[in-house]
Design a protein around this motif. Structure first.
Motif, PDB file in Angstrom:
ATOM      1  N   VAL A  92       0.835  -1.203   0.000  1.00  0.00           N
ATOM      2  CA  VAL A  92       0.000   0.000   0.000  1.00  0.00           C
ATOM      3  C   VAL A  92       0.871   1.256   0.000  1.00  0.00           C
ATOM      4  N   THR A  93       1.943   1.245   0.763  1.00  0.00           N
ATOM      5  CA  THR A  93       2.868   2.379   0.781  1.00  0.00           C
ATOM      6  C   THR A  93       3.485   2.584  -0.603  1.00  0.00           C
ATOM      7  N   ALA A  94       3.874   1.503  -1.251  1.00  0.00           N
ATOM      8  CA  ALA A  94       4.462   1.603  -2.593  1.00  0.00           C
ATOM      9  C   ALA A  94       3.453   2.152  -3.595  1.00  0.00           C
ATOM     10  N   ILE A  95       2.226   1.692  -3.530  1.00  0.00           N
ATOM     11  CA  ILE A  95       1.205   2.204  -4.459  1.00  0.00           C
ATOM     12  C   ILE A  95       0.967   3.687  -4.207  1.00  0.00           C
ATOM     13  N   HIS A  96       0.895   4.081  -2.943  1.00  0.00           N
ATOM     14  CA  HIS A  96       0.693   5.497  -2.621  1.00  0.00           C
ATOM     15  C   HIS A  96       1.827   6.343  -3.203  1.00  0.00           C
ATOM     16  N   GLU A  97       3.061   5.895  -3.032  1.00  0.00           N
ATOM     17  CA  GLU A  97       4.214   6.635  -3.558  1.00  0.00           C
ATOM     18  C   GLU A  97       4.166   6.721  -5.082  1.00  0.00           C
ATOM     19  N   GLN A  98       3.810   5.618  -5.734  1.00  0.00           N
ATOM     20  CA  GLN A  98       3.741   5.614  -7.194  1.00  0.00           C
ATOM     21  C   GLN A  98       2.637   6.527  -7.703  1.00  0.00           C
ATOM     22  N   LEU A  99       1.487   6.508  -7.041  1.00  0.00           N
ATOM     23  CA  LEU A  99       0.399   7.396  -7.438  1.00  0.00           C
ATOM     24  C   LEU A  99       0.818   8.858  -7.300  1.00  0.00           C
ATOM     25  N   SER A 100       1.558   9.155  -6.246  1.00  0.00           N
ATOM     26  CA  SER A 100       2.058  10.520  -6.053  1.00  0.00           C
ATOM     27  C   SER A 100       2.966  10.929  -7.211  1.00  0.00           C
ATOM     28  N   GLN A 101       3.823  10.016  -7.652  1.00  0.00           N
ATOM     29  CA  GLN A 101       4.707  10.299  -8.784  1.00  0.00           C
ATOM     30  C   GLN A 101       3.908  10.455 -10.083  1.00  0.00           C
ATOM     31  N   LEU A 102       2.883   9.626 -10.262  1.00  0.00           N
ATOM     32  CA  LEU A 102       2.037   9.767 -11.445  1.00  0.00           C
ATOM     33  C   LEU A 102       1.340  11.122 -11.455  1.00  0.00           C
ATOM     34  N   VAL A 103       0.817  11.543 -10.310  1.00  0.00           N
ATOM     35  CA  VAL A 103       0.154  12.847 -10.218  1.00  0.00           C
ATOM     36  C   VAL A 103       1.136  13.969 -10.544  1.00  0.00           C
ATOM     37  N   ASP A 104       2.367  13.853 -10.054  1.00  0.00           N
ATOM     38  CA  ASP A 104       3.378  14.868 -10.386  1.00  0.00           C
ATOM     39  C   ASP A 104       3.572  14.973 -11.895  1.00  0.00           C
ATOM     40  N   GLN A 105       3.688  13.831 -12.570  1.00  0.00           N
ATOM     41  CA  GLN A 105       3.885  13.838 -14.019  1.00  0.00           C
ATOM     42  C   GLN A 105       2.635  14.314 -14.739  1.00  0.00           C
ATOM     43  N   GLU A 106       1.477  13.959 -14.242  1.00  0.00           N
ATOM     44  CA  GLU A 106       0.232  14.422 -14.857  1.00  0.00           C
ATOM     45  C   GLU A 106       0.108  15.943 -14.743  1.00  0.00           C
ATOM     46  N   ASN A 107       0.591  16.507 -13.662  1.00  0.00           N
ATOM     47  CA  ASN A 107       0.591  17.967 -13.528  1.00  0.00           C
ATOM     48  C   ASN A 107       1.537  18.618 -14.534  1.00  0.00           C
ATOM     49  N   VAL A 108       2.665  17.974 -14.813  1.00  0.00           N
ATOM     50  CA  VAL A 108       3.579  18.472 -15.846  1.00  0.00           C
ATOM     51  C   VAL A 108       2.872  18.460 -17.199  1.00  0.00           C
ATOM     52  N   VAL A 109       2.234  17.339 -17.517  1.00  0.00           N
ATOM     53  CA  VAL A 109       1.514  17.207 -18.790  1.00  0.00           C
ATOM     54  C   VAL A 109       0.381  18.219 -18.866  1.00  0.00           C
ATOM     55  N   LYS A 110      -0.348  18.381 -17.774  1.00  0.00           N
ATOM     56  CA  LYS A 110      -1.476  19.323 -17.754  1.00  0.00           C
ATOM     57  C   LYS A 110      -0.996  20.743 -18.048  1.00  0.00           C
ATOM     58  N   THR A 162      -7.715   8.003  -4.500  1.00  0.00           N
ATOM     59  CA  THR A 162      -7.133   6.713  -4.131  1.00  0.00           C
ATOM     60  C   THR A 162      -5.998   6.914  -3.130  1.00  0.00           C
ATOM     61  N   MET A 163      -5.191   7.947  -3.330  1.00  0.00           N
ATOM     62  CA  MET A 163      -4.104   8.242  -2.386  1.00  0.00           C
ATOM     63  C   MET A 163      -4.661   8.549  -0.997  1.00  0.00           C
ATOM     64  N   TRP A 164      -5.725   9.342  -0.947  1.00  0.00           N
ATOM     65  CA  TRP A 164      -6.361   9.663   0.329  1.00  0.00           C
ATOM     66  C   TRP A 164      -6.848   8.380   1.014  1.00  0.00           C
ATOM     67  N   MET A 165      -7.471   7.498   0.242  1.00  0.00           N
ATOM     68  CA  MET A 165      -7.979   6.248   0.813  1.00  0.00           C
ATOM     69  C   MET A 165      -6.852   5.383   1.357  1.00  0.00           C
ATOM     70  N   PHE A 166      -5.763   5.273   0.608  1.00  0.00           N
ATOM     71  CA  PHE A 166      -4.640   4.459   1.072  1.00  0.00           C
ATOM     72  C   PHE A 166      -3.955   5.084   2.283  1.00  0.00           C
ATOM     73  N   LYS A 167      -3.856   6.391   2.299  1.00  0.00           N
ATOM     74  CA  LYS A 167      -3.289   7.065   3.465  1.00  0.00           C
ATOM     75  C   LYS A 167      -4.148   6.808   4.695  1.00  0.00           C
ATOM     76  N   SER A 168      -5.450   6.858   4.513  1.00  0.00           N
ATOM     77  CA  SER A 168      -6.373   6.554   5.605  1.00  0.00           C
ATOM     78  C   SER A 168      -6.239   5.095   6.028  1.00  0.00           C
ATOM     79  N   TRP A 169      -6.112   4.189   5.069  1.00  0.00           N
ATOM     80  CA  TRP A 169      -5.936   2.776   5.342  1.00  0.00           C
ATOM     81  C   TRP A 169      -4.675   2.552   6.183  1.00  0.00           C
ATOM     82  N   LEU A 170      -3.629   3.290   5.842  1.00  0.00           N
ATOM     83  CA  LEU A 170      -2.369   3.179   6.577  1.00  0.00           C
ATOM     84  C   LEU A 170      -2.450   3.840   7.969  1.00  0.00           C
ATOM     85  N   GLY A 171      -3.541   4.599   8.201  1.00  0.00           N
ATOM     86  CA  GLY A 171      -3.712   5.259   9.495  1.00  0.00           C
ATOM     87  C   GLY A 171      -2.943   6.541   9.618  1.00  0.00           C
ATOM     88  N   GLU A 172      -2.531   7.103   8.486  1.00  0.00           N
ATOM     89  CA  GLU A 172      -1.775   8.349   8.501  1.00  0.00           C
ATOM     90  C   GLU A 172      -2.724   9.542   8.441  1.00  0.00           C
TER      91      GLU A 172
END
Length: 151
Positions: free
Chosen positions: A94-112, A137-147
């Protein structure tokens, strides 16, 4: 529209999505422990969404006159995402997916931002939709992790 830089950044995103897709498939196949059932299903949902996004990104690249990358060695050499191997623990996946989604969002902001510069409303809209979905999805995983989740 000067879309050369936009095509390069969309291909970057395409490569990142392929690595995210394969990592998520690996997590789906290899998850172990008491949360197996919930995560196995969630990971399948995520990699299925990713496959749809991959197709849409590649088709957008073609639509604006580019050629999408389509070889695994291109994805591996281009992607900014780390390849995960033999990860099976629930919090690690779950931590890895959260980190990857964050990186995807960063790149999507560049493209946008480039899409705005190129007056390419369709690509901009595509990025906005991806970002909205992934941030949720990031919010949900962060909540799942209890952060603590902050905006």
């Amino acid at each position: 529209m000067n879309s050369e830089k936009l095509i390069i950044e969309l291909n970057q995103l395409l490569s990142d999505f392929h690595i995210y897709y394969q990592n998520t498939r690996g997590f789906h196949w290899n998850i172990k422990g008491k949360r197996f059932f919930e995560l196995h299903v969630k990971f399948e949902e995520l990699y299925t969404e990713a496959l749809t996004s991959i197709d849409e990104i590649a088709e957008r690249i073609l639509t604006i006159g580019g050629t999408p990358l389509h070889a695994f060695d291109d994805y591996l050499s281009t992607s900014k995402l780390r390849v995960h191997k033999n990860v099976s623990l629930d919090t690690a996946t779950v931590t890895a997916i959260h980190e990857q989604l964050s990186q995807l969002v960063d790149q999507e902001n560049v493209v946008k931002a480039l899409a705005v510069e190129c007056d390419d409303n369709e690509t901009e809209d595509m990025m906005i939709a991806l970002i909205n979905t992934q941030q949720k999805t990031m919010w949900m995983f962060k909540s799942w992790l209890g952060e603590e989740v902050t905006a």
